[in-house]
Design an enzyme around this catalytic site. Structure first.
Site, PDB file in Angstrom:
ATOM      1  N   CYS A 114      63.740  76.396  17.440  1.00 41.01           N
ATOM      2  CA  CYS A 114      62.328  76.021  17.259  1.00 41.01           C
ATOM      3  C   CYS A 114      61.737  75.312  18.477  1.00 41.01           C
ATOM      4  O   CYS A 114      60.522  75.222  18.603  1.00 41.01           O
ATOM      5  CB  CYS A 114      62.172  75.150  16.017  1.00 41.01           C
ATOM      6  SG  CYS A 114      62.696  76.019  14.534  1.00 41.01           S
ATOM      7  N   HIS A 254      55.413  71.274  16.375  1.00 40.26           N
ATOM      8  CA  HIS A 254      56.107  72.373  15.697  1.00 40.26           C
ATOM      9  C   HIS A 254      55.835  72.239  14.198  1.00 40.26           C
ATOM     10  O   HIS A 254      55.813  71.148  13.649  1.00 40.26           O
ATOM     11  CB  HIS A 254      57.606  72.283  15.989  1.00 40.26           C
ATOM     12  CG  HIS A 254      58.422  73.197  15.146  1.00 40.26           C
ATOM     13  ND1 HIS A 254      58.108  74.525  14.988  1.00 40.26           N
ATOM     14  CD2 HIS A 254      59.537  72.980  14.394  1.00 40.26           C
ATOM     15  CE1 HIS A 254      59.002  75.084  14.188  1.00 40.26           C
ATOM     16  NE2 HIS A 254      59.877  74.168  13.805  1.00 40.26           N
ATOM     17  N   ASN A 284      57.115  77.957   8.644  1.00 42.43           N
ATOM     18  CA  ASN A 284      57.782  77.609   9.896  1.00 42.43           C
ATOM     19  C   ASN A 284      58.096  78.899  10.659  1.00 42.43           C
ATOM     20  O   ASN A 284      58.964  79.662  10.260  1.00 42.43           O
ATOM     21  CB  ASN A 284      59.071  76.842   9.551  1.00 42.43           C
ATOM     22  CG  ASN A 284      59.855  76.427  10.776  1.00 42.43           C
ATOM     23  OD1 ASN A 284      59.593  76.882  11.880  1.00 42.43           O
ATOM     24  ND2 ASN A 284      60.841  75.560  10.572  1.00 42.43           N
TER      25      ASN A 284
END
Ligand code: UT7
Length: 327
Positions: A114, A254, A284
């Site tokens: 990520c 994020h 996500n």
């Protein structure tokens, strides 16, 4: 005036297919209430049959190039940050290079889960500042849906697919990327991982039966490390640039969990109007989440020239990273 790199165009692309929380209620023992309260996510996008990571990259990249007023043939380097590329080899960046007709560009993938987009930004920034390249395309793209166990409620409700892209070039002046900060703690590698399909556990009937090719996450442990680590990261990033929290115009985090995002914003004393949040729509999307959010912010005209913008991410590795940009 120092030589810096600067983002001159952004683009993003989300697949059409939407999965709502109520759709997931039919697949696993979960509820819209649980997912909304614990994560902030309401829906996510997933690819359709025949659609893959490079397809998402291509659309996002075309939009970023158009916004930058640059032709693909002028690109010198293409970096794709991904942990869910089309295939282990070749790099998705090479497939994208062909799709774009970016004949003069080198191309490689980068995997920092990520945190991948910010790692990629750091690589692009240093290539540009060092004078090696002047026209760089950086994409964060994921097709997480193909690596999810749709019977595992601990992971399948969290992730989504998408791509975001930026075009970077050099600049002399006050604006541009001020600093990037990269970190990792590999001791905690098994907090988030896809254990199978690589050299440790090459795919066999057994690894597939055991579901080793799916994303595994120790969510609650990861959550705790993420909150603590990001709070320190954002403060350190501001200090490195001698900038006060009040001088920050926007935080682009994020998009893993709304509770993590609000904790970071609180540490910075930042009102939520100054925080880019879109995880309710997309879940996500790993390395794609920041460039997608950045593109939305840019297209909504929420950034002004010389605004201080912070990007921060946390994810598998474990890795975490930040960037401070003067827009
Ligand atoms: O992007 C990469 C970085 N990733 C992250 O930063 C993610 C970090 N972690 C998180 O966002 C959160 O930890 C989660 C959203 C993954 C989980 O939230 P949590 O508040 O930490 O829940 P938990 O894992 O502690 O689980 C609490 C309960 C458990 O039940 P019991 O044992 O208390 O009976 C879980 O089994 O919630 C249960 N649970 C669910 N219930 C309904 C777990 N997933 C679900 C679900 N629906 N989907």
């Amino acid at each position: 005036m120092p030589l810096r790199s600067k983002i001159i165009g952004t683009g993003s692309f989300l697949p059409d297919k939407i999965i709502n929380n109520s759709d997931l209620e039919k697949l696993v023992n979960t509820s819209d209430e649980w997912i909304t309260e614990r994560t902030g996510i309401k829906q996510r996008r997933v690819v359709s049959k025949g659609e893959s990571t490079s397809d998402l990259c291509l659309e996002a990249s075309k939009r970023a190039l158009q916004a930058a007023g640059m032709e693909a043939r002028d690109l010198e380097l293409i970096i794709v940050a991904t942990m869910s590329g089309d295939m282990p080899m070749p790099a998705t960046a090479s497939i994208l290079q062909h799709g774009l007709g970016a004949k003069h560009a080198g191309a490689f993938d980068l995997n920092a889960a990520c945190s991948g987009f910010i790692y990629g930004l750091s690589v692009a920034d240093n290539f540009i500042k060092g004078g090696t390249f002047n026209k760089v395309l950086l994409v964060g793209a994921e097709v997480n849906s193909r690596f999810l166990d749709w019977k595992d409620r601990k992971t399948c409700v969290l992730f989504g697919d998408g791509a975001g892209a930026v075009v970077l070039t050099s600049t002399k002046g006050r604006s541009g990327i001020l600093s990037t900060h990269l970190h990792s703690d590999g001791k905690l590698w098994d907090y988030i991982c896809v254990p199978g399909g690589g050299a440790s556990h090459p795919p066999t009937m057994k690894t597939v039966k055991e579901g080793l090719h799916y994303i595994k996450m120790r969510g609650n442990e990861t959550f705790k490390v993420a909150v603590k680590t990001l709070e320190k990261l954002v403060i350190d990033t501001l200090k490195a640039n001698n900038i006060k929290p009040s001088e920050l115009a926007m935080l682009i985090p994020h998009q893993a969990n709304l509770r993590i995002i609000t904790a970071t914003a609180k540490r910075l004393n930042l009102p939520m109007e100054k925080v880019a949040v879109n995880l309710e729509k997309y879940g996500n999307t790993s390395s794609a989440s920041i460039p997608i959010a950045l593109d939305e912010v840019v297209r909504d005209n929420r950034l002004r020239k010389n605004d201080n913008v912070m990007l921060e991410a946390f994810g598998g590795g474990l890795t975490w990273a930040s960037a401070l940009i003067r827009w």
